[in-house]
Design a protein around this motif. Structure first.
Motif, mmCIF file in Angstrom:
data_model
loop_
_atom_site.group_PDB
_atom_site.id
_atom_site.type_symbol
_atom_site.label_atom_id
_atom_site.label_comp_id
_atom_site.label_asym_id
_atom_site.label_seq_id
_atom_site.Cartn_x
_atom_site.Cartn_y
_atom_site.Cartn_z
ATOM 1 N N ALA A 240 0.832 -1.208 0.000
ATOM 2 C CA ALA A 240 0.000 0.000 0.000
ATOM 3 C C ALA A 240 0.866 1.257 0.000
ATOM 4 N N VAL A 241 1.925 1.261 0.788
ATOM 5 C CA VAL A 241 2.825 2.420 0.847
ATOM 6 C C VAL A 241 3.506 2.638 -0.498
ATOM 7 N N LEU A 242 3.902 1.576 -1.167
ATOM 8 C CA LEU A 242 4.555 1.705 -2.470
ATOM 9 C C LEU A 242 3.617 2.321 -3.504
ATOM 10 N N VAL A 243 2.353 1.922 -3.490
ATOM 11 C CA VAL A 243 1.376 2.496 -4.420
ATOM 12 C C VAL A 243 1.169 3.980 -4.129
ATOM 13 N N VAL A 244 1.061 4.327 -2.846
ATOM 14 C CA VAL A 244 0.873 5.727 -2.457
ATOM 15 C C VAL A 244 2.106 6.550 -2.804
ATOM 16 N N MET A 245 3.300 6.011 -2.571
ATOM 17 C CA MET A 245 4.535 6.715 -2.917
ATOM 18 C C MET A 245 4.579 7.059 -4.400
ATOM 19 N N LEU A 246 4.222 6.104 -5.233
ATOM 20 C CA LEU A 246 4.255 6.323 -6.675
ATOM 21 C C LEU A 246 3.282 7.428 -7.072
ATOM 22 N N SER A 247 2.087 7.403 -6.519
ATOM 23 C CA SER A 247 1.080 8.406 -6.867
ATOM 24 C C SER A 247 1.509 9.798 -6.427
ATOM 25 N N ILE A 248 1.951 9.921 -5.192
ATOM 26 C CA ILE A 248 2.363 11.230 -4.676
ATOM 27 C C ILE A 248 3.594 11.728 -5.421
ATOM 28 N N GLY A 249 4.553 10.850 -5.666
ATOM 29 C CA GLY A 249 5.788 11.249 -6.329
ATOM 30 C C GLY A 249 5.561 11.794 -7.722
ATOM 31 N N VAL A 250 4.697 11.149 -8.490
ATOM 32 C CA VAL A 250 4.408 11.623 -9.847
ATOM 33 C C VAL A 250 3.770 13.007 -9.812
ATOM 34 N N ASN A 251 2.827 13.221 -8.903
ATOM 35 C CA ASN A 251 2.183 14.525 -8.812
ATOM 36 C C ASN A 251 3.147 15.604 -8.339
ATOM 37 N N LEU A 252 4.024 15.283 -7.397
ATOM 38 C CA LEU A 252 5.025 16.250 -6.949
ATOM 39 C C LEU A 252 5.963 16.639 -8.084
ATOM 40 N N ALA A 253 6.373 15.664 -8.875
ATOM 41 C CA ALA A 253 7.297 15.936 -9.982
ATOM 42 C C ALA A 253 6.669 16.885 -10.998
ATOM 43 N N PHE A 254 5.425 16.653 -11.366
ATOM 44 C CA PHE A 254 4.765 17.525 -12.334
ATOM 45 C C PHE A 254 4.475 18.903 -11.746
ATOM 46 N N ASP A 255 4.133 18.966 -10.458
ATOM 47 C CA ASP A 255 3.925 20.270 -9.820
ATOM 48 C C ASP A 255 5.216 21.086 -9.824
ATOM 49 N N ARG A 256 6.324 20.418 -9.531
ATOM 50 C CA ARG A 256 7.612 21.106 -9.524
ATOM 51 C C ARG A 256 7.974 21.592 -10.927
ATOM 52 N N TRP A 257 7.729 20.757 -11.908
ATOM 53 C CA TRP A 257 8.036 21.131 -13.292
ATOM 54 C C TRP A 257 7.198 22.321 -13.737
ATOM 55 N N LEU A 258 5.928 22.335 -13.350
ATOM 56 C CA LEU A 258 5.048 23.448 -13.718
ATOM 57 C C LEU A 258 5.502 24.753 -13.070
ATOM 58 N N HIS A 259 5.949 24.685 -11.823
ATOM 59 C CA HIS A 259 6.449 25.887 -11.153
ATOM 60 C C HIS A 259 7.725 26.378 -11.812
ATOM 61 N N ASP A 260 8.586 25.458 -12.205
ATOM 62 C CA ASP A 260 9.815 25.847 -12.876
ATOM 63 C C ASP A 260 9.532 26.497 -14.227
ATOM 64 N N ARG A 261 8.567 25.932 -14.965
ATOM 65 C CA ARG A 261 8.227 26.515 -16.266
ATOM 66 C C ARG A 261 7.615 27.893 -16.121
ATOM 67 N N ALA A 262 6.894 28.109 -15.016
ATOM 68 C CA ALA A 262 6.261 29.409 -14.794
ATOM 69 C C ALA A 262 7.216 30.418 -14.177
ATOM 70 N N GLY A 263 8.419 29.957 -13.824
ATOM 71 C CA GLY A 263 9.398 30.851 -13.228
ATOM 72 C C GLY A 263 9.121 31.190 -11.784
ATOM 73 N N VAL A 264 8.360 30.315 -11.101
ATOM 74 C CA VAL A 264 8.038 30.551 -9.704
ATOM 75 C C VAL A 264 9.105 29.908 -8.838
ATOM 76 N N ALA A 265 9.747 30.660 -8.003
ATOM 77 C CA ALA A 265 10.801 30.148 -7.129
ATOM 78 C C ALA A 265 10.227 29.840 -5.758
ATOM 79 N N ARG A 266 10.718 28.756 -5.216
ATOM 80 C CA ARG A 266 10.287 28.386 -3.858
ATOM 81 C C ARG A 266 11.477 28.481 -2.909
#
Length: 266
Positions: A240-266
């Motif tokens: 169950a943890v492995l499935v949740v890790m995969l789901s959260i990780g993919v969404n985090l990666a795309f969120d980070r990429w979108l912020h980088d493309r928009a030039g938003v710094a964290r």
């Protein structure tokens, strides 16, 4: 101090990398899975104990990820391969009749509950290739609508009108201008869509669709071992943890990429 660009993806890389690595490489290091011990035990030689029939949980984890990951990735890829040109056609056409003809069949698919489709599949064609097609079909209407909405907005821009006045074909405009401009919108949707595909494939595994009876599968492990959750929780918790890790990780990666493309710094 500014972090290295790759460092910003470290968390998502770990969350995605661990389950994907186990799914792809795990079977190479796993035993054949025929050895059995006492059910739901935590004896020596079993780092995460045994499952409901006495199989080593860690060995089952090594064997059980490939079907879930490959099926979810294949279904998501198939969804976008069909939805992007479909949505472009609907969004860029100036023929209202054609737009209706292209979009109305999707309403039929939307009207059918996804679990009903899975149950129908379980009784008619319990095959992994059909499962990929059904998961893609379930996600298709939403993705087509997103692509169509994005294409409608982009095709109304002055740049597109200028290209049309210069005699550029609709196919050329769609491929060279509209489709690339849709990437951020699609990336924002892709993480959520992939997560939905994972859980739909997991639901199918609970029903026994797409996997052979007794075959190793992370989602099936959660279902099969839930009766022993309080006796030997690792048999449920680890997959169950492995499935949740995969789901959260993919969404985090795309969120980070979108912020980088928009030039938003964290």
């Amino acid at each position: 101090m500014t972090r290295h660009p790759l460092a910003r993806y470290a968390v998502s890389a770990v969350l995605v990398g661990v389950p994907v690595l186990l799914a792809l490489v795990g079977p190479l290091f796993a035993a054949d899975g025929t050895g059995k011990d006492v059910a739901f035990s935590t004896g020596a030689g079993h780092p995460f104990g045994t499952d409901f029939v006495g199989r080593d949980v860690w060995n089952e984890v090594l064997l059980g990820g490939r079907s879930l990951v490959v099926t979810a990735v294949s279904a998501t890829a198939l969804t976008y391969l069909a939805a992007v040109p479909w949505g472009l056609l609907a969004g860029m056409t100036r023929n209202r009749v054609l737009d209706e003809v292209v979009m109305r069949p999707l309403d039929v698919v939307l009207a059918i509950p996804s679990m009903l489709l899975l149950l129908l599949l379980a009784s008619i064609a319990p095959d992994v290739r059909v499962l990929v097609g059904v998961v893609a079909l379930v996600n298709l209407p939403d993705v087509v609508r997103i692509c169509r909405a994005a294409a409608l907005s982009l095709s109304a821009r002055p740049a597109v009108e200028a290209m049309r006045l210069q005699g550029e074909s609709g196919v050329h405009i769609g491929l060279t201008y509209v489709a690339p401009a849709m990437l951020r919108t699609l990336a924002a949707d892709l993480g959520t869509r992939f997560t939905g595909a994972i859980y739909l494939v997991a639901s199918a595994s609970f029903l026994g669709v797409g996997i052979a009876p007794g075959a190793s599968d992370w989602a099936a492990m959660v279902d099969r071992n839930r009766t022993g959750l309080f006796l030997q929780p690792w048999a449920v918790v680890v997959p169950a943890v492995l499935v949740v890790m995969l789901s959260i990780g993919v969404n985090l990666a795309f969120d980070r990429w979108l912020h980088d493309r928009a030039g938003v710094a964290r």
